[in-house]
Motif scaffolding. Structure first.
Motif, PDB file in Angstrom:
ATOM      1  N   PRO A 226       0.836  -1.216   0.000  1.00 59.65           N
ATOM      2  CA  PRO A 226       0.000   0.000   0.000  1.00 59.65           C
ATOM      3  C   PRO A 226       0.865   1.259   0.000  1.00 59.65           C
ATOM      4  O   PRO A 226       2.041   1.234   0.388  1.00 59.65           O
ATOM      5  N   ALA A 227       0.295   2.343  -0.439  1.00 58.34           N
ATOM      6  CA  ALA A 227       1.018   3.609  -0.484  1.00 58.34           C
ATOM      7  C   ALA A 227       1.367   4.083   0.924  1.00 58.34           C
ATOM      8  O   ALA A 227       0.605   3.881   1.874  1.00 58.34           O
ATOM      9  N   GLY A 228       2.550   4.720   1.041  1.00 54.36           N
ATOM     10  CA  GLY A 228       2.973   5.245   2.320  1.00 54.36           C
ATOM     11  C   GLY A 228       2.127   6.431   2.742  1.00 54.36           C
ATOM     12  O   GLY A 228       1.335   6.974   1.958  1.00 54.36           O
TER      13      GLY A 228
ATOM     14  N   THR B 256      11.285  -5.884 -16.501  1.00 51.88           N
ATOM     15  CA  THR B 256      11.141  -4.471 -16.825  1.00 51.88           C
ATOM     16  C   THR B 256       9.657  -4.130 -16.912  1.00 51.88           C
ATOM     17  O   THR B 256       8.830  -4.992 -17.241  1.00 51.88           O
ATOM     18  N   GLY B 257       9.314  -2.884 -16.618  1.00 53.60           N
ATOM     19  CA  GLY B 257       7.911  -2.506 -16.680  1.00 53.60           C
ATOM     20  C   GLY B 257       7.692  -1.129 -16.083  1.00 53.60           C
ATOM     21  O   GLY B 257       8.600  -0.288 -16.056  1.00 53.60           O
ATOM     22  N   PHE B 258       6.479  -0.916 -15.582  1.00 52.46           N
ATOM     23  CA  PHE B 258       6.075   0.371 -15.038  1.00 52.46           C
ATOM     24  C   PHE B 258       5.542   0.165 -13.623  1.00 52.46           C
ATOM     25  O   PHE B 258       4.869  -0.829 -13.341  1.00 52.46           O
ATOM     26  N   PHE B 259       5.835   1.148 -12.769  1.00 46.45           N
ATOM     27  CA  PHE B 259       5.312   1.123 -11.404  1.00 46.45           C
ATOM     28  C   PHE B 259       4.489   2.381 -11.184  1.00 46.45           C
ATOM     29  O   PHE B 259       4.931   3.493 -11.497  1.00 46.45           O
ATOM     30  N   PHE B 260       3.272   2.199 -10.668  1.00 43.33           N
ATOM     31  CA  PHE B 260       2.425   3.352 -10.394  1.00 43.33           C
ATOM     32  C   PHE B 260       1.443   2.992  -9.287  1.00 43.33           C
ATOM     33  O   PHE B 260       1.272   1.807  -8.938  1.00 43.33           O
ATOM     34  N   TYR B 261       0.798   4.039  -8.737  1.00 38.53           N
ATOM     35  CA  TYR B 261      -0.198   3.878  -7.679  1.00 38.53           C
ATOM     36  C   TYR B 261      -1.596   3.980  -8.273  1.00 38.53           C
ATOM     37  O   TYR B 261      -1.852   4.814  -9.141  1.00 38.53           O
ATOM     38  N   LEU B 262      -2.460   3.125  -7.780  1.00 35.94           N
ATOM     39  CA  LEU B 262      -3.854   3.108  -8.221  1.00 35.94           C
ATOM     40  C   LEU B 262      -4.770   2.942  -7.019  1.00 35.94           C
ATOM     41  O   LEU B 262      -4.365   2.343  -6.011  1.00 35.94           O
ATOM     42  N   PRO B 263      -5.994   3.446  -7.125  1.00 38.80           N
ATOM     43  CA  PRO B 263      -6.974   3.101  -6.082  1.00 38.80           C
ATOM     44  C   PRO B 263      -7.234   1.599  -6.061  1.00 38.80           C
ATOM     45  O   PRO B 263      -7.289   0.950  -7.121  1.00 38.80           O
ATOM     46  N   ARG B 264      -7.359   1.056  -4.894  1.00 38.33           N
ATOM     47  CA  ARG B 264      -7.554  -0.391  -4.787  1.00 38.33           C
ATOM     48  C   ARG B 264      -8.826  -0.841  -5.501  1.00 38.33           C
ATOM     49  O   ARG B 264      -8.900  -1.974  -5.993  1.00 38.33           O
ATOM     50  N   ALA B 265      -9.811   0.046  -5.600  1.00 35.26           N
ATOM     51  CA  ALA B 265     -11.062  -0.320  -6.272  1.00 35.26           C
ATOM     52  C   ALA B 265     -10.874  -0.495  -7.771  1.00 35.26           C
ATOM     53  O   ALA B 265     -11.701  -1.143  -8.422  1.00 35.26           O
ATOM     54  N   ASP B 266      -9.808   0.085  -8.349  1.00 34.88           N
ATOM     55  CA  ASP B 266      -9.570  -0.035  -9.789  1.00 34.88           C
ATOM     56  C   ASP B 266      -8.791  -1.284 -10.164  1.00 34.88           C
ATOM     57  O   ASP B 266      -8.500  -1.505 -11.336  1.00 34.88           O
ATOM     58  N   ILE B 267      -8.446  -2.102  -9.186  1.00 36.64           N
ATOM     59  CA  ILE B 267      -7.667  -3.317  -9.428  1.00 36.64           C
ATOM     60  C   ILE B 267      -8.573  -4.524  -9.253  1.00 36.64           C
ATOM     61  O   ILE B 267      -9.240  -4.669  -8.219  1.00 36.64           O
TER      62      ILE B 267
END
Length: 259
Positions: free
Chosen positions: A162-164, A190-201
């Motif tokens: 989870p996000a800090g 290799t890839g991308f890292f980003f934050y998302l709302p948990r509801a969008d996963i």
């Protein structure tokens, strides 16, 4: 007068039977089957041998030659450096768990923390290793789907931590954001890292290993359910027995009539 022997014609392919292959087709089938069997085995042996040789080249020079069996034998023993490294790392973990070893590690960390460049590198690497290899770590144990890169297209992601507090406050103090890693095909490192709302996963019930195979094969290797595979094998076996029953009954019918 010499008799002429005519070649025996091959029986025609009956409906529902497998068509006969030519010699070239059989040779191609055998060759591809050999590649399927030997290819993964050869690559696995090569990578294993490369890893063992790499560890040996790092560890053996650190050991005095008089303590190595290679000094007394006319041949080299592969994997000895890997074995020494395993025992050394295990012994280091055992000593670190004790009070004396913990004090030595803390003293070394204090020295590294006072070094301008090395301190940041060491702290970052230690956090990564603690997250990935700790016994109670939870990162990269859940697989999910997110809409990326455009709406309507779904990509496989590995759900991270989870996000800090700082990141969560900057995004939405009342929300619940989680970090995800989106691997690239066919190289999932290799890839991308980003934050998302948990509801969008959308979490999916597949393992990280199966998801990695799915990404590396570009969707060719699908996650397999062992229970479903067993049911499919049982169904095919029942179908084969059902098809074999009428043919066996037909062969036994004339014998019963003659009796």
């Amino acid at each position: 007068m010499r008799e002429t022997v005519l070649p025996t014609p091959e029986p025609p392919d009956l409906p529902g039977t497998r068509p006969r292959l030519s010699k070239r087709g059989r040779l191609r089938t055998y060759f591809l089957t050999g590649i399927i069997v030997a290819g993964p085995l050869a690559i696995t042996i090569y990578l294993t041998w490369y890893f063992i040789s790499l560890i040996d080249s790092w560890v053996k020079p650190l050991v005095p030659p008089s303590y190595l069996p290679d000094h007394y034998l006319p041949f080299s023993i592969p994997g000895l450096g890997l074995l020494i490294a395993f025992f050394a790392v295990t012994l280091l973990g055992f000593l670190t768990a004790n009070l004396v070893g913990r004090s030595v590690v803390e003293f070394g960390e204090v020295l590294l923390a006072r070094t301008p460049v090395i301190s940041g590198l060491y702290k970052g690497l230690r956090q990564i290793f603690e997250t990935l290899f700790s016994a109670n770590g939870t990162s990269f144990r859940t697989v999910g789907l997110v809409e990326f890169p455009v709406k309507g297209t779904w990509s496989v992601v590995f759900v991270s931590a989870p996000a800090g507090p700082d990141v969560q406050t900057a995004l939405d103090p009342a929300g619940d954001h989680v970090g995800v890693f989106l691997p690239c095909a066919p190289n999932p490192t290799t890839g991308f890292f980003f934050y998302l709302p948990r509801a969008d996963i959308i979490e999916v019930e597949i393992s990280v290993d199966d998801a990695a195979k799915l990404v590396m094969s570009a969707g060719v290797i699908q996650p397999e359910d062992p229970q479903a595979r067993l049911h499919a094998m049982a169904a095919s076996l029942r179908t084969a027995q059902t098809e074999a029953a009428p043919s066996s009954a037909g062969r036994n019918a004339p014998a019963s009539q003659d009796a």
